[in-house]
Design a protein around this motif. Structure first.
Motif, PDB file in Angstrom:
ATOM      1  N   ASN A  23       0.826  -1.222   0.000  1.00 40.46           N
ATOM      2  CA  ASN A  23       0.000   0.000   0.000  1.00 40.46           C
ATOM      3  C   ASN A  23       0.853   1.262   0.000  1.00 40.46           C
ATOM      4  OD1 ASN A  23      -2.425  -1.271  -0.151  1.00 40.46           O
ATOM      5  ND2 ASN A  23      -2.996  -1.010   2.000  1.00 40.46           N
ATOM      6  N   ALA A 137     -11.768  -1.766   1.505  1.00 43.48           N
ATOM      7  CA  ALA A 137     -11.630  -2.524   0.250  1.00 43.48           C
ATOM      8  C   ALA A 137     -11.527  -4.022   0.534  1.00 43.48           C
ATOM      9  CB  ALA A 137     -10.407  -2.051  -0.514  1.00 43.48           C
ATOM     10  N   SER A 220     -15.151   3.864   4.774  1.00 37.96           N
ATOM     11  CA  SER A 220     -14.921   4.045   3.334  1.00 37.96           C
ATOM     12  C   SER A 220     -13.477   4.479   3.090  1.00 37.96           C
ATOM     13  CB  SER A 220     -15.853   5.139   2.800  1.00 37.96           C
ATOM     14  OG  SER A 220     -15.485   6.375   3.403  1.00 37.96           O
ATOM     15  N   ASP A 221     -13.051   4.359   1.837  1.00 45.50           N
ATOM     16  CA  ASP A 221     -11.716   4.841   1.475  1.00 45.50           C
ATOM     17  C   ASP A 221     -11.590   6.326   1.770  1.00 45.50           C
ATOM     18  OD1 ASP A 221     -10.991   2.354   0.715  1.00 45.50           O
ATOM     19  OD2 ASP A 221     -10.851   2.765  -1.440  1.00 45.50           O
ATOM     20  N   HIS A 225      -8.630   8.262   3.682  1.00 46.17           N
ATOM     21  CA  HIS A 225      -7.860   9.380   3.124  1.00 46.17           C
ATOM     22  C   HIS A 225      -7.772  10.522   4.137  1.00 46.17           C
ATOM     23  CE1 HIS A 225      -6.757   8.092  -0.887  1.00 46.17           C
ATOM     24  NE2 HIS A 225      -7.908   7.441  -0.933  1.00 46.17           N
ATOM     25  N   GLY A 242      -4.638  -0.390   5.791  1.00 42.22           N
ATOM     26  CA  GLY A 242      -5.557   0.456   5.050  1.00 42.22           C
ATOM     27  C   GLY A 242      -5.248   1.938   5.097  1.00 42.22           C
ATOM     28  N   ILE A 245      -3.300   4.056   2.482  1.00 39.04           N
ATOM     29  CA  ILE A 245      -3.786   4.510   1.169  1.00 39.04           C
ATOM     30  C   ILE A 245      -4.067   6.011   1.199  1.00 39.04           C
ATOM     31  CG2 ILE A 245      -4.837   2.236   0.604  1.00 39.04           C
ATOM     32  CD1 ILE A 245      -7.579   3.695   0.766  1.00 39.04           C
TER      33      ILE A 245
END
Ligand code: ADP
Length: 462
Positions: A23, A137, A220-221, A225, A242, A245
């Motif tokens: 990642n 994900a 969620s992504d 973020h 995770g 990312i």
């Protein structure tokens, strides 16, 4: 002291370390993975066995991930090991630490997430740390502090029956509270949705209440973020792979300028040429399908395969010796074919050899009943290690390995201590390159699509 190493990562297991490294590379970080720490007084060596200039090595690196095997060992030992890793990484110039834990928060009431996080907080003099195993994900989300695996609460998922770390409580605030000496809090999804300012305010409020670590919701992504950017400002984060990312590429905001486009991809493909050896010691369903796919395509290609029959070979030295001769003959043919292919075709595609112990559950059980579970595993892993050593002597430089334990055995046999992480082959599995000059694709059991073996090597031959 390195000019640029900015992030030290300490992972509590081997495949978790690779997952994080993958990642980080995808986020634009030049990443190295260490298999444990270098022994006292020993330096890393290159293909010619010459010691490397570590200063130079780390000056060209943004993140180092140290793979430990500390998930289920004694908590005090896990603390000591992790602190030693941090001190070593700090000496290489690292300023911040990412403690990588499992996305299902694998641990017991004794640890080792809490004890190691406590020890790192003290060592880093961190007054607060965000804790977030989420990886949407991969189906891992955290909502109101509760961890979900797909649609199920953690405590309803298969993790409730894990032999070493059964997860029977989905409330991570409670889980971590039982393991840590600090007060644990929650940064909930509503705060995360309001963005960095609201999260910063919440952290101040938690700190004022005496909270030192907080579980962060992430479903969620987008949440990752937001959190990724925030934890980059902090000295310690405790997370699954995770959150990486959400990391900005080094140099994107001038933290680590290196005179390049900060978003330039750092993923690379190893340059090793020649035939590829695939060693499959995994019996997971994905590996079974991958072996089947390879055997099918080898009917119309110049690839070859060799099956390991532990029932036949483990107790019969002569049968094993004959089998080894076959293997050596296969290796020899592989190199012969490689030079022929190169002579005939403008664009060569060297042949591949697959050696597999991969079998369906029923036949694995037969083997285990006959030999004993531990003996069967150890015998196959030792054989895989011997096969890798023999291939190395022949000059094989490209290895694809299926199976976590099998990968461990092969990497040890090849004396690999450090991996440069390259381009992703399939989610969670990157190509890597060792300092001795081996291209290695190390796949944990259930990872990879059906055509993983050929896809991995095709990438190098393209
Ligand atoms: P995975 O990542 O799929 O769990 P591992 O390599 O970690 O794969 O573990 C698989 C284990 O099963 C290894 O110890 C390997 O030696 C063993 N094994 C492989 N093939 C067989 C077989 N045919 N019978 C019994 N055990 C096997």
């Amino acid at each position: 002291m390195s000019a640029s190493l900015s992030l030290a990562c300490i992972a509590d297991d081997f495949t978790g370390a690779t997952d994080l490294a993958n990642n980080l590379v995808r986020a634009g970080w030049r990443t190295l993975q260490l298999l444990g720490l270098p022994e006292e007084g020993k330096s890393f060596v290159n293909a010619a066995g010459e010691p490397l200039d570590e200063k130079q090595l780390f000056a060209q690196t943004d993140a180092v991930v140290v793979a430990l095997k500390s998930r289920t060992i004694d908590p005090l030992q896990a603390q000591a090991m992790s602190l030693q890793a941090w001190q070593w990484l700090q000496a290489q110039g690292a300023k911040r630490c990412y403690f990588k834990v499992c996305s299902t928060f694998d641990s017991t009431d004794k640890g080792n997430i809490g004890p190691v996080a406590d020890a790192l907080m003290d060592a880093l003099k961190a007054d607060f740390a965000i804790v977030c195993p989420a990886f949407p994900a991969g189906g891992r989300t955290v909502f109101r502090g509760h961890l979900f695996v797909g649609d199920q609460l953690l405590s309803d998922s298969g993790m409730k029956d894990h032999p070493l770390t059964p997860m029977t409580d989905s409330n991570l605030v409670r889980v971590l509270q039982r393991q840590s000496k600090h007060r644990i809090g929650l940064i909930d999804y509503q705060t995360i949705a309001q963005g960095p300012k609201a999260i910063a305010q919440r952290i101040e409020q938690l700190k004022a209440d005496g909270v030192r670590m907080a579980i962060a919701d992430a479903t969620s992504d987008q949440d990752l973020h937001v959190l990724g950017k925030l934890v980059m400002e902090q000295s310690l984060v405790v997370a699954g792979s995770g959150i990486a990312i959400g990391f900005e590429a080094p140099g994107a905001r001038g933290q680590n300028p290196r005179g390049q486009n900060p978003h330039e991809s750092v993923a690379f493909l190893p340059r090793q040429t020649g035939p590829g050896l695939i060693l499959s010691g995994s019996c997971s369903l994905a590996s079974q399908a991958q072996v089947k796919h390879f055997l099918q395509q080898s009917k119309t290609s110049n690839d070859v395969s060799l099956a390991i029959d532990p029932l036949k070979l483990a107790r019969d030295e002569r049968a094993k010796a004959t089998w080894m001769q076959d293997y050596v003959a296969c290796l020899a043919r592989l190199f012969e074919q490689t030079s022929n292919v190169q002579a005939v075709h403008a664009k060569p595609r060297p042949p591949r050899l697959l050696v597999y112990a991969t079998a369906q559950a029923e036949s694995v059980k037969q083997v285990q009943d006959a030999l004993g579970i531990d003996i069967a595993s150890a015998w196959i892993e030792a054989l895989m290690a011997d096969l890798a050593k023999e291939a190395k002597r022949f000059g094989v430089r490209r290895f694809v390995v299926a199976g976590g334990e099998t990968s461990g055995a092969v990497v040890q046999a090849l004396d690999v201590k450090l991996l440069k992480i390259g381009a992703q082959i399939d989610p969670g599995v990157p190509w890597t390159e060792s300092l001795q000059g081996f291209a290695l694709a190390l796949k944990s059991g259930n990872f990879g699509a059906e055509d993983f073996f050929t896809k991995a090597l095709d990438l190098l031959d393209a």
